[in-house]
Design a protein around this motif. Structure first.
Motif, short mmCIF file in Angstrom:
data_model
loop_
_atom_site.label_atom_id
_atom_site.label_comp_id
_atom_site.label_asym_id
_atom_site.label_seq_id
_atom_site.Cartn_x
_atom_site.Cartn_y
_atom_site.Cartn_z
N ASP A 11 -3.00 1.59 -0.47
CA ASP A 11 -3.58 2.14 0.66
C ASP A 11 -4.24 1.16 1.49
O ASP A 11 -3.99 0.88 2.94
N LEU A 12 -4.86 0.19 1.11
CA LEU A 12 -5.56 -0.92 1.62
C LEU A 12 -4.47 -2.01 2.12
O LEU A 12 -4.47 -2.49 3.50
N SER A 13 -3.49 -2.19 1.45
CA SER A 13 -2.36 -2.91 1.97
C SER A 13 -1.68 -2.32 3.54
O SER A 13 -1.39 -3.22 4.03
N ALA A 14 -1.71 -1.31 3.06
CA ALA A 14 -1.04 -0.53 4.53
C ALA A 14 -1.88 -0.44 5.55
O ALA A 14 -1.43 -0.76 6.84
N LEU A 15 -3.05 -0.26 5.23
CA LEU A 15 -4.29 -0.63 6.40
C LEU A 15 -4.20 -1.90 7.15
O LEU A 15 -4.28 -2.04 8.27
N ASP A 16 -4.15 -2.88 6.25
CA ASP A 16 -4.05 -4.00 6.69
C ASP A 16 -3.06 -4.34 7.60
O ASP A 16 -3.14 -5.24 8.47
N ALA A 17 -1.71 -4.02 7.11
CA ALA A 17 -0.51 -4.15 8.01
C ALA A 17 -0.70 -3.69 9.35
O ALA A 17 -0.29 -4.30 10.31
N GLU A 18 -1.16 -2.27 9.16
CA GLU A 18 -1.27 -1.63 10.56
C GLU A 18 -2.46 -2.17 11.41
O GLU A 18 -2.32 -2.32 12.56
N PHE A 19 -3.40 -2.86 10.78
CA PHE A 19 -4.56 -3.61 11.47
C PHE A 19 -4.38 -4.90 12.19
O PHE A 19 -4.46 -5.25 13.31
N ILE A 20 -3.16 -5.62 11.28
CA ILE A 20 -2.55 -6.72 11.74
C ILE A 20 -1.80 -6.37 13.15
O ILE A 20 -1.87 -7.32 13.96
N ARG A 21 -1.03 -5.46 13.00
CA ARG A 21 -0.28 -5.22 14.29
C ARG A 21 -1.14 -4.87 15.60
O ARG A 21 -1.19 -5.39 16.68
N VAL A 22 -2.36 -4.17 15.36
CA VAL A 22 -3.23 -3.97 16.29
C VAL A 22 -3.89 -5.36 16.86
O VAL A 22 -3.76 -5.38 18.11
#
Length: 73
Positions: A11-22
């Motif tokens: 979950d944290l990795s997925a959130l990190d990937a989304e945040f990087i895109r932001v």
């Protein structure tokens, strides 16, 4: 490691990937409106941004199943 910990890491990795895109989109917006210049960023950051943009362009090209020249009826 427990499955709860594995799930949390995923979950944290997925959130990190989304945040990087932001962050990428934010940097692009700041550059577009003149608030930030590419020269304001350190060389390492520029290289990382450039690598991600190239990777996204390659992925987008690979997923483009219908070219712009094709006619859809």
């Amino acid at each position: 490691m427990t499955s709860d910990q594995d799930r949390f890491k995923q979950d944290l990795s997925a959130l990190d990937a989304e945040f990087i895109r932001v962050l990428e989109d934010l940097i692009d917006a700041l550059i577009a409106n003149g608030t930030l210049r590419l020269t304001d960023l350190p060389p390492q950051a520029l290289e990382k941004l450039a690598r991600r943009k190239r990777a996204r362009e390659r992925l987008q090209g690979a997923l483009n199943l219908i070219s712009d020249d094709d006619v859809i009826l």
